[in-house]
Design an enzyme around this catalytic site. Sequence first.
Site, mmCIF file in Angstrom:
data_model
loop_
_atom_site.group_PDB
_atom_site.id
_atom_site.type_symbol
_atom_site.label_atom_id
_atom_site.label_comp_id
_atom_site.label_asym_id
_atom_site.label_seq_id
_atom_site.Cartn_x
_atom_site.Cartn_y
_atom_site.Cartn_z
ATOM 1 N N LYS A 1 0.874 -1.185 0.000
ATOM 2 C CA LYS A 1 0.000 0.000 0.000
ATOM 3 C C LYS A 1 0.905 1.228 0.000
ATOM 4 O O LYS A 1 1.128 1.861 1.021
ATOM 5 C CB LYS A 1 -0.912 -0.066 1.237
ATOM 6 C CG LYS A 1 -2.234 0.646 1.041
ATOM 7 C CD LYS A 1 -3.229 0.238 2.100
ATOM 8 C CE LYS A 1 -4.344 1.260 2.235
ATOM 9 N NZ LYS A 1 -5.089 1.547 1.017
HETATM 10 N N1 PMP Z 1 -7.678 -2.078 -3.262
HETATM 11 C C1 PMP Z 1 -7.139 -0.852 -3.118
HETATM 12 C C2 PMP Z 1 -6.408 -0.258 -4.264
HETATM 13 C C3 PMP Z 1 -7.275 -0.165 -1.892
HETATM 14 O O1 PMP Z 1 -6.746 1.046 -1.734
HETATM 15 C C4 PMP Z 1 -7.997 -0.755 -0.839
HETATM 16 C C5 PMP Z 1 -8.171 -0.028 0.455
HETATM 17 N N2 PMP Z 1 -7.100 -0.270 1.321
HETATM 18 C C6 PMP Z 1 -8.521 -2.036 -1.038
HETATM 19 C C7 PMP Z 1 -8.347 -2.668 -2.262
HETATM 20 C C8 PMP Z 1 -9.247 -2.748 0.071
HETATM 21 O O2 PMP Z 1 -8.357 -3.102 1.077
HETATM 22 P P1 PMP Z 1 -8.811 -3.283 2.587
HETATM 23 O O3 PMP Z 1 -9.998 -4.160 2.554
HETATM 24 O O4 PMP Z 1 -7.647 -3.909 3.233
HETATM 25 O O5 PMP Z 1 -9.150 -1.929 3.102
#
Ligand code: PMP
Length: 292
Positions: free
Chosen positions: A156
């Site tokens: 991320k």
């Molecule tokens: N894909 C992207 C590109 C994101 O930014 C997020 C948000 N973090 C997600 C998927 C979903 O991830 P999570 O369920 O861990 O928040």
Amino acid sequence: MASYYNENTVLFLNGEFVKAVDAKMDLYSQSLHYGYSVFEGIRSYKTDDGATKIFKATEHFDRFKISAEAINLPYTYNTQSLIESTYQLLALNNLGDAYIRPVVYAPANMSFTQNTESFVFIQAWEMGPFLGDKRIRVMTSSFQRPNPKGFKIHAKAAGHYVNSIMASQEAKAAGYDEALLLDMHDHVAEAPGANVFFEKDGTLYTPSLGNILPGITRATVIELCALHGIPVVETSFGIDAIKGADAAFFCGTAAEVIGLESIDDVPFIKNWDDTASKKIQSAYQKLVRTNS
Ligand code: PMP
């Protein structure tokens, strides 16, 4: 613009709690100039028994470390102590239902070299509960997700989000609520800040890991499917597989589980209330508010 803090707000900065209005960062940071930082997006919820719970705290702070290490940012923090600091931060700011944003960032460095130190902060602001059954209109983006041969796509990392911003802005400018992006093979990948599932004949389908962020909500949805006897298939598929399916939803920490009304104006066929997707949406809402 939204207001994330006021003169009383406290944030966590490198081991200390400081007022947001007094916090400083180095404008010569490599992170600011090149998008070279990592972050998390976490939610806390006021649970049924009145306590405040950080949902999937360990999973989020573990991914924080994985993200930092994936892009060679020195990571000297520890999941358990970051979780404890976050609970303190919530208490200091009197927050229950909140969004929590930890960031690891680099020191002053205008070159591309690796650093010997990094810094961390954690911010939190109020984020209200899910607003029910609104379903969103989605457009297939003209932007692809970053190619995993060019980026550590499972991290991320801040820089990846220029792609998300471009896609989301494009969709909104065209009159849609959000974008859905394909990968470099024209397979469905994910939304700018959420993963995607679609439903056909009672089975849920979602893109396999590899070209997407491994969402913690995605993993939770898969667990909930097992609990509720809903078959789920992780696979590759093109946009035509999802268009005109029975139902579809985006899922992510911020978005939670949110149903789609249409993609490129092609509506989903089933009444939302009669879908397995709706069952998962309700189960997710219940789970986040259970203090287990
Ligand atoms: N894909 C992207 C590109 C994101 O930014 C997020 C948000 N973090 C997600 C998927 C979903 O991830 P999570 O369920 O861990 O928040």
